[in-house]
Enzyme design. Structure first.
Site, PDB file in Angstrom:
ATOM      1  CB  SER A 102      -0.973  -0.054   1.179  1.00  0.00           C
ATOM      2  OG  SER A 102      -1.997   0.916   1.041  1.00  0.00           O
ATOM      3  CG  ASP A 161      -6.914  -2.201  -4.126  1.00  0.00           C
ATOM      4  OD1 ASP A 161      -7.201  -1.002  -3.948  1.00  0.00           O
ATOM      5  OD2 ASP A 161      -5.913  -2.736  -3.626  1.00  0.00           O
ATOM      6  CG  HIS A 184      -6.237  -1.358  -0.356  1.00  0.00           C
ATOM      7  ND1 HIS A 184      -5.226  -1.193  -1.275  1.00  0.00           N
ATOM      8  CD2 HIS A 184      -5.794  -0.776   0.799  1.00  0.00           C
ATOM      9  CE1 HIS A 184      -4.230  -0.537  -0.713  1.00  0.00           C
ATOM     10  NE2 HIS A 184      -4.540  -0.285   0.547  1.00  0.00           N
TER      11      HIS A 184
END
Length: 312
Positions: free
Chosen positions: A158, A256, A286
């Site tokens: 991320s 995501d 995600h």
């Protein structure tokens, strides 16, 4: 592009539905968390309710520039992985996943160096990237004497994936360093902080991340800026010249909001001349590797294989 794990789609989508239902029962957080809430969230795992386990295998040390790193060194070292944790540049910590990093160190025969970079909103951009750059420069200079190898790898999850790309670009543009890191492993990162189409269109689904949470995160990380300013290549690496970067493995899920970020980055990475493998995980949201899913087990295995074999 490789679409993976379609055989697990039913399990993955069922988990997403369960996660959304649980999130719907909790009030949505608006704006900047107050100090007490921020401290509590930072003590706990992302998505969890208890502090993470700290293993004795991890060693905290302060390196050049005053940056703290957490280091895991197995008995056999065949490379060094410079790791940046996720958490939207606001949450997360270098000791937030000791068990997973130690397992990676042992099984891939890597010394793992995880960076305790400064977090927003107390330390907004460019504080976090500055710390990551300092750690990377230290490793380039000292890996051989510290760990007995010059085989360096870089990556994260991320926000950590974003910081991985930003760090490679800073090494190239500010210090003329290319080729020192032989591979990059980038999990579901945000590479356009002005928001790609998939980010803008994802909406309010209460998965781990959505359009509103991303927008608020960008405001905390780069306060006082608008979308046009966030297109600066030093902030959004999707707009940077990607020449001279190493081979990469880029991973994202179909559910995501950052899907386009990985698709677009992979295309530009390859066009700039470096090998890239893009893996798109069927049904994954995600941050899916935070959760006990079949796709998580598989992804962690693929990550270990990539990092243990690439750049030799």
């Amino acid at each position: 592009m490789t679409l993976t794990d379609e055989d697990c789609l039913a399990e993955t989508l069922a988990f997403n539905k369960q996660f959304e239902a649980g999130a719907a029962s909790r009030p949505a957080r608006e704006g900047t968390p107050d100090a007490a809430l921020l401290a509590t969230l930072r003590r706990h795992r992302l998505g969890g309710d208890t502090p993470p386990v700290r293993l004795p295998h991890g060693r905290d040390r302060v390196i050049d520039g005053g940056v703290t790193v957490r280091v895991f060194v197995p008995d056999h070292v065949e490379g060094v992985y410079l790791h940046f944790h996720g958490g939207g540049w606001v949450f997360g910590a270098a000791d937030g996943q000791d068990e997973r990093l130690w397992q990676l160190a042992e099984q891939a025969r890597l010394a793992v160096v995880s960076v305790e970079y400064r977090l927003a909103p107390e330390h907004p951009y460019p504080a976090g990237p500055d710390d990551c750059e300092a750690a990377a420069r230290w490793l380039v200079q000292h890996a051989a004497t510290e760990f007995g190898t010059e085989r360096l790898l870089i990556g994260g999850e991320s926000a950590g994936a974003h910081l991985g790309v930003v760090t490679l670009l800073r090494l190239r543009d500010r210090h003329g360093i290319t080729g020192a890191f032989r591979a990059a492993h980038l999990l579901f990162g945000p590479y356009d902080l002005s928001m790609t189409p998939s980010q803008r269109s994802f909406g309010s689904r209460r998965l781990l991340s959505n359009t509103d949470t991303l927008r608020r995160t960008y405001e905390l990380f780069t306060p006082g800026t608008g979308p046009e300013q966030r297109r600066d290549p030093e902030v959004s690496p999707l707009f940077a010249d990607l020449a001279g970067l190493p081979p990469a493995r880029i991973v994202v899920g179909t559910e995501d909001p950052l899907l386009d970020d990985s698709l677009f980055l992979a295309g530009r990475w390859q066009a700039a001349g470096a090998p890239v493998h893009l893996a798109v995980v069927a049904g994954a949201m995600h941050g899916f590797t935070l959760f006990p899913l079949t796709i998580t087990e598989r992804e962690l295995r693929r990550q270990r294989e990539f990092l243990s074999t690439t750049g030799r």
